[in-house]
Design an enzyme around this catalytic site. Structure first.
Site, PDB file in Angstrom:
ATOM      1  N   LYS A  77      18.568  34.956   5.902  1.00 35.91           N
ATOM      2  CA  LYS A  77      19.214  35.857   6.857  1.00 35.91           C
ATOM      3  C   LYS A  77      20.709  35.867   6.593  1.00 35.91           C
ATOM      4  O   LYS A  77      21.317  34.820   6.340  1.00 35.91           O
ATOM      5  CB  LYS A  77      18.913  35.400   8.285  1.00 35.91           C
ATOM      6  CG  LYS A  77      19.410  36.354   9.363  1.00 35.91           C
ATOM      7  CD  LYS A  77      18.946  35.915  10.739  1.00 35.91           C
ATOM      8  CE  LYS A  77      19.470  36.853  11.824  1.00 35.91           C
ATOM      9  NZ  LYS A  77      19.004  36.476  13.168  1.00 35.91           N
ATOM     10  N   SER A 152      18.189  40.301  16.041  1.00 31.64           N
ATOM     11  CA  SER A 152      19.099  40.421  14.910  1.00 31.64           C
ATOM     12  C   SER A 152      18.462  40.112  13.562  1.00 31.64           C
ATOM     13  O   SER A 152      19.088  40.302  12.529  1.00 31.64           O
ATOM     14  CB  SER A 152      20.291  39.484  15.121  1.00 31.64           C
ATOM     15  OG  SER A 152      19.882  38.127  15.139  1.00 31.64           O
ATOM     16  N   SER A 176      15.940  37.353  18.877  1.00 29.81           N
ATOM     17  CA  SER A 176      16.268  37.933  17.574  1.00 29.81           C
ATOM     18  C   SER A 176      15.188  37.792  16.516  1.00 29.81           C
ATOM     19  O   SER A 176      15.278  38.419  15.461  1.00 29.81           O
ATOM     20  CB  SER A 176      17.573  37.322  17.045  1.00 29.81           C
ATOM     21  OG  SER A 176      18.666  37.789  17.792  1.00 29.81           O
TER      22      SER A 176
END
Length: 469
Positions: A77, A152, A176
């Site tokens: 990520k 996210s 997220s």
């Protein structure tokens, strides 16, 4: 026509260990798919083909096949630092930053034998529930590219849903992992606080952030979670790192449990929350299926707590206060982030301490309220996936309201430290995924995985694939 990415992550790992495919061949397969498909999807901010193939060759020659993720392609990520690889944090402020050292979670994935193909996209500093930053294209759900993938961990979700990765790690500080999993038709699991000792993330206050898996199947999610869980004085529950306990629970899928069904949220006192017909339909389907499986089903409502909304807003704003931007650098930030930074820097220590205390009391209250249940069932999201550009860029207050109204049931699992899993239960008439969420007792990811496996066997969501598949 069969292709390697049609296999589950578990099956791909089996092929790797048997020698039916090599880490280099598997990495090459996914790199070719990323090159061909990702321009339209926005899954990756940075792709590192040379480093990925070098890593794959290293794994082949030097890493024992017994490691948990031996040769399996993954993505980092873009909130996590990998030494020598550009890490943008989704922001123009840091879009050219190249770290010299890696974060713990990245090292943990490497130690498990994973092969990173690059950085999966994330919004600016991971703050919003959608992945539309100014350092790359928006992350779009592969079921309808006009719609956002949520955030996210939006890039990670898109990569798995579109067959650009077999499974992917994400991080979750308010939903997220679960939000993008629901928007892309995946299983997404936020572990209990402390389950993943490397999971404390950038901007984490109050112990909200933890790392966890996004996957096509419940067993694939358990496979990755087993790999990143580890021996730690903060770990809770049975030590999944010793013998794959969570994967075992997901594969066996056994047990009958008491499940509370809930549509209330801690945001109800402060915001108008409307549950869409699609979300209601998914919840009703899950309730019927769980009842048919023999679980005890009982309605439950969360007690009203007017302190939750202002306390969570305070923590969110305070977390942004440390973003390293001063003076003219603030203009590089997106409007929402700039507003959060300004509000966060206006807070004093007493306001922050009060908010942390109120959320700690909320945690105790939720655990008490849920004590008679093995799991709590809610919709994953209150609406279908939102169009790209739907969130206001001019009015930060409206933007925050939109995020709450889209995803009212995720953040309180972070505040209370409880494990929570999103399951891609059904499709709408217009062909969009809709999921449900199960919230468990502290440390009982095994129960969530077992229930998820039972539903997966009945519904077979792993057989659904978006057009890019």
């Amino acid at each position: 026509m069969f292709e390697l990415h049609h296999l589950t992550a578990q099956e791909q790992l089996d092929w790797l260990r048997r020698g039916d495919v090599s880490p280099t061949e598997l990495a090459t397969h996914y790199l070719e798919r990323i090159e061909r498909l990702d321009d339209d999807l926005g899954a990756f901010t940075t792709v590192t083909p040379d480093a990925a193939l070098e890593r794959a060759r290293f794994v082949e020659q030097h890493v024992p096949k017994s490691t948990a993720l031996w040769g399996l392609p993954l993505g980092d990520k873009d909130l996590w630092q990998r030494a020598g690889v550009r890490t943008t944090f989704g922001s123009r402020l840091t879009e050219h930053f190249v770290p010299e050292v890696s974060d713990d979670i990245v090292d943990a994935l490497d130690e498990a034998g994973g092969v990173s193909l690059g950085k999966t996209s994330a919004p600016e500093f991971g703050l919003p529930a959608y992945t539309e930053s100014r350092v790359g294209p928006p992350a779009r759900t592969p079921w309808d590219e006009s719609l956002g993938a949520g955030g996210s961990s939006g890039g990670a979700a898109v990569a798995v849903a579109a067959g650009l990765l077999p499974v992917a790690p994400g991080s979750d500080g308010g939903g997220s992992i679960r939000i993008p999993a629901a928007a892309t038709g995946l299983v997404g699991l936020k572990p209990s606080r402390g389950r993943v000792p490397t999971g404390s993330g950038f901007l984490s206050l109050g112990g909200l952030v933890t790392a966890g898996p996004l996957a096509r199947t419940v067993a694939d999610a358990a496979l990755l979670l087993d790999a990143i869980s580890g021996p730690s004085p903060w770990s809770v529950g049975p030590p999944s790192w010793d013998g794959g306990a969570l994967l075992n629970a997901a594969v066996r899928g056994e047990g009958r449990y008491q499940i509370g069904v809930m549509t209330t949220s801690p945001w109800d006192d402060a915001y108008e929350i409307t549950v869409s017909p699609e979300a209601v339909a998914a919840l009703e389907l899950a309730t019927r299926e769980l009842d048919a499986l023999g679980h005890g089903i009982e309605p439950v409502a969360l007690e009203s707590d007017p302190s939750y909304a202002p306390a969570f807003r305070t923590i969110w704003q305070a977390g942004a206060a440390n973003i390293p931007a001063e003076g003219e650098q603030l203009q590089l930030l997106e409007p929402l982030t700039r507003w959060l930074v300004a509000r966060g820097r206006e807070l004093d220590a007493r306001q922050l301490a009060t908010a942390l205390q109120e959320l700690a009391l909320f945690e105790r209250s939720v655990i008490r309220q849920f004590a008679s249940f093995d799991a709590i069932l809610t919709p994953s999201l209150a609406m279908t996936p939102r169009p790209v550009g739907w969130y206001s860029q001019d009015d930060p207050e409206l933007n925050f309201t939109q995020q709450v109204q889209y995803t009212p049931w995720t953040s309180f699992a972070n505040v209370s430290g409880l494990p929570a899993i999103t399951l891609p239960l059904c499709m709408t008439e217009s062909g969009l995924p809709m999921g449900v969420q199960l919230i468990g007792r502290p440390g009982r990811e095994d129960v969530l995985l077992a229930i998820g496996a039972q539903l997966e066997r009945r519904i077979a969501w792993q057989k659904r694939h978006p057009p890019q598949w």
